[in-house]
Design a protein around this motif. Structure first.
Motif, PDB file in Angstrom:
ATOM      1  N   ILE A  47     -34.885  47.941 -43.787  1.00 31.31           N
ATOM      2  CA  ILE A  47     -36.145  47.202 -43.893  1.00 31.31           C
ATOM      3  C   ILE A  47     -36.532  46.591 -42.549  1.00 31.31           C
ATOM      4  O   ILE A  47     -37.694  46.657 -42.141  1.00 31.31           O
ATOM      5  N   LEU A  48     -35.572  46.016 -41.853  1.00 33.48           N
ATOM      6  CA  LEU A  48     -35.887  45.420 -40.552  1.00 33.48           C
ATOM      7  C   LEU A  48     -36.343  46.480 -39.547  1.00 33.48           C
ATOM      8  O   LEU A  48     -37.277  46.237 -38.770  1.00 33.48           O
ATOM      9  N   LYS A  49     -35.707  47.647 -39.554  1.00 31.54           N
ATOM     10  CA  LYS A  49     -36.151  48.723 -38.647  1.00 31.54           C
ATOM     11  C   LYS A  49     -37.566  49.158 -39.001  1.00 31.54           C
ATOM     12  O   LYS A  49     -38.377  49.424 -38.110  1.00 31.54           O
ATOM     13  N   PHE A  50     -37.859  49.226 -40.291  1.00 32.41           N
ATOM     14  CA  PHE A  50     -39.208  49.580 -40.743  1.00 32.41           C
ATOM     15  C   PHE A  50     -40.226  48.555 -40.239  1.00 32.41           C
ATOM     16  O   PHE A  50     -41.268  48.914 -39.692  1.00 32.41           O
ATOM     17  N   LEU A  51     -39.901  47.264 -40.412  1.00 29.94           N
ATOM     18  CA  LEU A  51     -40.822  46.228 -39.947  1.00 29.94           C
ATOM     19  C   LEU A  51     -41.020  46.298 -38.442  1.00 29.94           C
ATOM     20  O   LEU A  51     -42.143  46.167 -37.948  1.00 29.94           O
ATOM     21  N   GLU A  52     -39.937  46.523 -37.717  1.00 27.23           N
ATOM     22  CA  GLU A  52     -40.029  46.616 -36.255  1.00 27.23           C
ATOM     23  C   GLU A  52     -40.898  47.802 -35.836  1.00 27.23           C
ATOM     24  O   GLU A  52     -41.680  47.720 -34.894  1.00 27.23           O
ATOM     25  N   ARG A  53     -40.792  48.881 -36.559  1.00 27.60           N
ATOM     26  CA  ARG A  53     -41.525  50.109 -36.235  1.00 27.60           C
ATOM     27  C   ARG A  53     -43.003  49.992 -36.590  1.00 27.60           C
ATOM     28  O   ARG A  53     -43.864  50.489 -35.867  1.00 27.60           O
ATOM     29  N   ASP A  54     -43.310  49.332 -37.724  1.00 29.64           N
ATOM     30  CA  ASP A  54     -44.677  49.372 -38.252  1.00 29.64           C
ATOM     31  C   ASP A  54     -45.432  48.048 -38.202  1.00 29.64           C
ATOM     32  O   ASP A  54     -46.638  48.030 -38.412  1.00 29.64           O
ATOM     33  N   GLY A  55     -44.730  46.942 -37.965  1.00 26.62           N
ATOM     34  CA  GLY A  55     -45.383  45.638 -37.981  1.00 26.62           C
ATOM     35  C   GLY A  55     -45.903  45.234 -36.619  1.00 26.62           C
ATOM     36  O   GLY A  55     -45.605  45.870 -35.605  1.00 26.62           O
ATOM     37  N   PRO A  56     -46.679  44.146 -36.583  1.00 26.44           N
ATOM     38  CA  PRO A  56     -47.165  43.627 -35.298  1.00 26.44           C
ATOM     39  C   PRO A  56     -45.978  43.129 -34.470  1.00 26.44           C
ATOM     40  O   PRO A  56     -45.207  42.293 -34.946  1.00 26.44           O
ATOM     41  N   PRO A  57     -45.804  43.645 -33.261  1.00 24.84           N
ATOM     42  CA  PRO A  57     -44.601  43.363 -32.474  1.00 24.84           C
ATOM     43  C   PRO A  57     -44.276  41.885 -32.287  1.00 24.84           C
ATOM     44  O   PRO A  57     -43.121  41.475 -32.412  1.00 24.84           O
ATOM     45  N   ASP A  58     -45.283  41.063 -32.005  1.00 22.46           N
ATOM     46  CA  ASP A  58     -44.998  39.652 -31.754  1.00 22.46           C
ATOM     47  C   ASP A  58     -44.523  38.935 -33.015  1.00 22.46           C
ATOM     48  O   ASP A  58     -43.581  38.140 -32.981  1.00 22.46           O
ATOM     49  N   ALA A  59     -45.132  39.215 -34.150  1.00 22.67           N
ATOM     50  CA  ALA A  59     -44.742  38.572 -35.408  1.00 22.67           C
ATOM     51  C   ALA A  59     -43.366  39.057 -35.858  1.00 22.67           C
ATOM     52  O   ALA A  59     -42.539  38.267 -36.314  1.00 22.67           O
ATOM     53  N   VAL A  60     -43.113  40.347 -35.718  1.00 17.64           N
ATOM     54  CA  VAL A  60     -41.802  40.881 -36.094  1.00 17.64           C
ATOM     55  C   VAL A  60     -40.723  40.293 -35.189  1.00 17.64           C
ATOM     56  O   VAL A  60     -39.639  39.935 -35.662  1.00 17.64           O
ATOM     57  N   ALA A  61     -41.018  40.143 -33.912  1.00 14.36           N
ATOM     58  CA  ALA A  61     -40.053  39.539 -32.992  1.00 14.36           C
ATOM     59  C   ALA A  61     -39.712  38.115 -33.420  1.00 14.36           C
ATOM     60  O   ALA A  61     -38.555  37.691 -33.324  1.00 14.36           O
ATOM     61  N   GLN A  62     -40.702  37.375 -33.924  1.00 16.73           N
ATOM     62  CA  GLN A  62     -40.443  36.017 -34.409  1.00 16.73           C
ATOM     63  C   GLN A  62     -39.531  36.034 -35.629  1.00 16.73           C
ATOM     64  O   GLN A  62     -38.636  35.202 -35.764  1.00 16.73           O
ATOM     65  N   ILE A  63     -39.742  36.981 -36.510  1.00 14.46           N
ATOM     66  CA  ILE A  63     -38.887  37.101 -37.703  1.00 14.46           C
ATOM     67  C   ILE A  63     -37.469  37.471 -37.290  1.00 14.46           C
ATOM     68  O   ILE A  63     -36.501  36.871 -37.757  1.00 14.46           O
ATOM     69  N   LEU A  64     -37.338  38.451 -36.409  1.00 13.22           N
ATOM     70  CA  LEU A  64     -36.004  38.863 -35.964  1.00 13.22           C
ATOM     71  C   LEU A  64     -35.273  37.719 -35.263  1.00 13.22           C
ATOM     72  O   LEU A  64     -34.067  37.537 -35.463  1.00 13.22           O
ATOM     73  N   ALA A  65     -36.001  36.936 -34.473  1.00 10.21           N
ATOM     74  CA  ALA A  65     -35.388  35.799 -33.789  1.00 10.21           C
ATOM     75  C   ALA A  65     -34.928  34.728 -34.783  1.00 10.21           C
ATOM     76  O   ALA A  65     -33.950  34.022 -34.540  1.00 10.21           O
ATOM     77  N   ALA A  66     -35.619  34.630 -35.913  1.00  6.91           N
ATOM     78  CA  ALA A  66     -35.283  33.635 -36.928  1.00  6.91           C
ATOM     79  C   ALA A  66     -34.117  34.080 -37.816  1.00  6.91           C
ATOM     80  O   ALA A  66     -33.619  33.296 -38.619  1.00  6.91           O
ATOM     81  N   LEU A  67     -33.703  35.325 -37.668  1.00  2.72           N
ATOM     82  CA  LEU A  67     -32.595  35.877 -38.459  1.00  2.72           C
ATOM     83  C   LEU A  67     -31.457  36.249 -37.508  1.00  2.72           C
ATOM     84  O   LEU A  67     -31.351  37.401 -37.085  1.00  2.72           O
ATOM     85  N   PRO A  68     -30.609  35.284 -37.158  1.00  2.00           N
ATOM     86  CA  PRO A  68     -29.518  35.578 -36.225  1.00  2.00           C
ATOM     87  C   PRO A  68     -28.676  36.764 -36.702  1.00  2.00           C
ATOM     88  O   PRO A  68     -28.304  36.839 -37.875  1.00  2.00           O
ATOM     89  N   GLY A  69     -28.443  37.690 -35.792  1.00  2.18           N
ATOM     90  CA  GLY A  69     -27.673  38.884 -36.115  1.00  2.18           C
ATOM     91  C   GLY A  69     -28.525  40.060 -36.559  1.00  2.18           C
ATOM     92  O   GLY A  69     -28.010  41.160 -36.772  1.00  2.18           O
ATOM     93  N   ALA A  70     -29.833  39.861 -36.685  1.00  2.00           N
ATOM     94  CA  ALA A  70     -30.713  40.933 -37.161  1.00  2.00           C
ATOM     95  C   ALA A  70     -30.717  42.127 -36.215  1.00  2.00           C
ATOM     96  O   ALA A  70     -30.616  43.281 -36.663  1.00  2.00           O
TER      97      ALA A  70
END
Length: 133
Positions: free
Chosen positions: A26-49
């Motif tokens: 799911i995270l790879k999907f979001l990274e591939r298809d989502g808005p880069p800046d917003a996805v980066a914020q989500i990934l940063a908020a999930l340590p280890g993502a």
């Protein structure tokens, strides 16, 4: 990340290994298809993502649909990426109810850690994602 994996495994009634794999997909999907800046914020908020995504390796998973979507790119057809991610999740062994539970739990954790505005932006930018939630 272990807390997130445990939470999702318990909610969906699946093993932690399967939850780990599903979260990575799911995270790879979001990274591939989502808005880069917003996805980066989500990934940063999930340590280890990022590490979890790296563990999942490259490629778009098994099956003809996954291979086709990987070659064409996630945004072609306005939802091909979502179909490819669904294909990967079902190939991993999840049924539709488990896919929904895993996705909903992951989105809930992202809301708790990254904020509603960021998550809403990602969800609204990916065709079909809102229907799963």
């Amino acid at each position: 990340m272990d807390e997130l994996i445990g939470r999702i495994a318990a909610a969906a009634g699946i093993s932690e290994d399967l939850a780990r794999q599903a979260i990575g997909i799911i995270l790879k999907f979001l990274e591939r298809d989502g808005p880069p800046d917003a996805v980066a914020q989500i990934l940063a908020a999930l340590p280890g993502a990022s590490q979890l995504m790296a563990e999942q390796g490259g490629g778009s998973g098994g099956g003809l649909l996954g291979s086709l979507a990987g070659k064409l790119g996630g945004s072609i057809g306005g939802g091909m990426g979502a179909m490819a991610a669904l294909n990967e999740l079902t190939n991993a062994g999840l049924d539709m109810g488990e896919v929904q539970t895993v996705t909903r739990e992951l989105v809930q954790v992202a809301r708790e850690r990254a904020g509603d505005d960021v998550v809403d932006r990602v969800v609204s930018s990916i065709p079909g994602l809102g229907q799963v939630l």
